[in-house]
Write a protein that holds these residues in place. Structure first.
Motif, PDB file in Angstrom:
ATOM      1  N   TYR A  52       0.839  -1.198   0.000  1.00 28.65           N
ATOM      2  CA  TYR A  52       0.000   0.000   0.000  1.00 28.65           C
ATOM      3  C   TYR A  52       0.877   1.253   0.000  1.00 28.65           C
ATOM      4  CZ  TYR A  52      -3.773  -3.166   1.497  1.00 28.65           C
ATOM      5  OH  TYR A  52      -4.672  -4.179   1.588  1.00 28.65           O
ATOM      6  N   ILE A 116     -15.687   0.470  -2.422  1.00 27.04           N
ATOM      7  CA  ILE A 116     -16.620   1.042  -1.446  1.00 27.04           C
ATOM      8  C   ILE A 116     -17.980   0.345  -1.530  1.00 27.04           C
ATOM      9  CG2 ILE A 116     -17.933   3.131  -0.848  1.00 27.04           C
ATOM     10  CD1 ILE A 116     -15.431   4.751  -1.707  1.00 27.04           C
ATOM     11  N   THR A 121     -12.474  -5.970   1.259  1.00 29.20           N
ATOM     12  CA  THR A 121     -11.345  -5.988   2.177  1.00 29.20           C
ATOM     13  C   THR A 121     -10.237  -6.822   1.554  1.00 29.20           C
ATOM     14  OG1 THR A 121     -12.171  -7.941   3.347  1.00 29.20           O
ATOM     15  CG2 THR A 121     -12.795  -5.793   4.245  1.00 29.20           C
ATOM     16  N   THR A 128      -7.755  -5.527   5.584  1.00 28.07           N
ATOM     17  CA  THR A 128      -7.804  -4.070   5.449  1.00 28.07           C
ATOM     18  C   THR A 128      -8.944  -3.654   4.535  1.00 28.07           C
ATOM     19  OG1 THR A 128      -5.391  -4.039   5.623  1.00 28.07           O
ATOM     20  CG2 THR A 128      -6.461  -2.044   4.757  1.00 28.07           C
ATOM     21  N   PRO A 129      -9.814  -2.752   4.980  1.00 26.94           N
ATOM     22  CA  PRO A 129     -10.815  -2.215   4.059  1.00 26.94           C
ATOM     23  C   PRO A 129     -10.095  -1.500   2.912  1.00 26.94           C
ATOM     24  CG  PRO A 129     -11.322  -1.608   6.332  1.00 26.94           C
ATOM     25  CD  PRO A 129      -9.938  -2.196   6.318  1.00 26.94           C
ATOM     26  N   TRP A 131     -10.864   0.550   0.682  1.00 30.88           N
ATOM     27  CA  TRP A 131     -11.118   1.947   0.377  1.00 30.88           C
ATOM     28  C   TRP A 131     -10.090   2.867   1.045  1.00 30.88           C
ATOM     29  CZ3 TRP A 131     -11.914   5.622   4.059  1.00 30.88           C
ATOM     30  CH2 TRP A 131     -12.293   5.187   5.332  1.00 30.88           C
ATOM     31  N   ILE A 132      -9.471   2.418   2.133  1.00 34.70           N
ATOM     32  CA  ILE A 132      -8.508   3.276   2.843  1.00 34.70           C
ATOM     33  C   ILE A 132      -7.250   3.501   1.992  1.00 34.70           C
ATOM     34  CG2 ILE A 132      -7.063   3.522   4.901  1.00 34.70           C
ATOM     35  CD1 ILE A 132      -9.280   1.916   6.424  1.00 34.70           C
ATOM     36  N   PRO A 133      -6.513   2.449   1.627  1.00 30.78           N
ATOM     37  CA  PRO A 133      -5.331   2.724   0.797  1.00 30.78           C
ATOM     38  C   PRO A 133      -5.692   3.231  -0.601  1.00 30.78           C
ATOM     39  CG  PRO A 133      -5.631   0.358   1.049  1.00 30.78           C
ATOM     40  CD  PRO A 133      -6.605   1.026   1.961  1.00 30.78           C
ATOM     41  N   GLN A 134      -6.817   2.778  -1.130  1.00 35.44           N
ATOM     42  CA  GLN A 134      -7.204   3.212  -2.472  1.00 35.44           C
ATOM     43  C   GLN A 134      -7.580   4.688  -2.512  1.00 35.44           C
ATOM     44  OE1 GLN A 134     -10.221   0.415  -3.704  1.00 35.44           O
ATOM     45  NE2 GLN A 134      -8.699  -1.099  -4.344  1.00 35.44           N
ATOM     46  N   THR A 135      -8.111   5.221  -1.435  1.00 34.84           N
ATOM     47  CA  THR A 135      -8.428   6.652  -1.384  1.00 34.84           C
ATOM     48  C   THR A 135      -7.143   7.480  -1.437  1.00 34.84           C
ATOM     49  OG1 THR A 135     -10.468   6.275  -0.133  1.00 34.84           O
ATOM     50  CG2 THR A 135      -9.496   8.483   0.009  1.00 34.84           C
ATOM     51  N   LEU A 136      -6.146   7.067  -0.668  1.00 36.96           N
ATOM     52  CA  LEU A 136      -4.868   7.780  -0.678  1.00 36.96           C
ATOM     53  C   LEU A 136      -4.168   7.632  -2.026  1.00 36.96           C
ATOM     54  CD1 LEU A 136      -3.683   6.764   2.888  1.00 36.96           C
ATOM     55  CD2 LEU A 136      -4.525   9.010   2.163  1.00 36.96           C
TER      56      LEU A 136
END
Length: 177
Positions: A52, A116, A121, A128-129, A131-136
């Motif tokens: 990530y 999303i 995950t 890990t969800p 959406w967290i690393p993909q948003t960044l």
């Protein structure tokens, strides 16, 4: 325009430092994990987290490369031309890069949107969800598109007003050192 591009360059330098710190943190966590494994104190998931980190650092790092004139170009014709020839090659280069940056940023959203909507995950023990690393990651590509479009607009304005030296400074090629 030169003030805007100078601020953009300075901001991208700060973002590059932040990306470097993220990479350093990833290295430290991985190093700790490797050293702790023989003692049964492994963190687990360091390969996932470092993946990530690499994706995030890469997406944010291209903006720094853009404003730092570090993108690779084959510029044998450009280098042999005069100021006007170099300005036109630089304009075509930055416009092409801005188009690609916009396309990548645009195509990043469906990846994030699908994660999303599906509640995706990671298929790992960390779960890990995504959406967290993909948003960044996507934010880095969007910032690259914003940076590239701002530079393309400035270069077009410089080209129209005959400010070839400004094009050279902000969108030229560093060449060999």
């Amino acid at each position: 325009m030169t003030k805007l591009l100078s601020h953009l360059r300075a901001l991208n330098e700060k973002l590059a430092i932040a990306a470097g710190l993220l990479l350093l943190l990833s290295v430290c966590v991985t190093l700790y994990d490797v050293i702790a494994r023989p003692f049964g104190a492994s963190l687990g998931g360091t390969d996932e987290l470092s993946g990530y980190a690499m994706a995030i650092v890469a997406s944010w790092g291209v903006s720094y490369a853009l404003t730092g004139l570090a993108h690779v170009r084959i510029d044998i014709v450009r280098a042999r031309g005069g100021s006007a020839v170099r300005a036109w090659f630089d304009a075509v280069s930055i416009l092409s890069l801005a188009a690609v940056a916009l396309a990548v940023a645009y195509r990043a959203w469906p990846v994030l949107e699908k994660s999303i909507s599906n509640g995706s995950t990671a298929n790992t023990t960390l779960e890990t969800p995504l959406w967290i690393p993909q948003t960044l990651w996507m934010a880095g590509w969007v910032w690259f598109a914003v940076s590239a479009v701002a530079m393309a607009g400035a270069v077009c304005l410089f080209l129209i007003t005959g400010r070839n030296d400004d094009i050279e400074e902000y969108a030229g090629s560093r060449g060999e050192a």
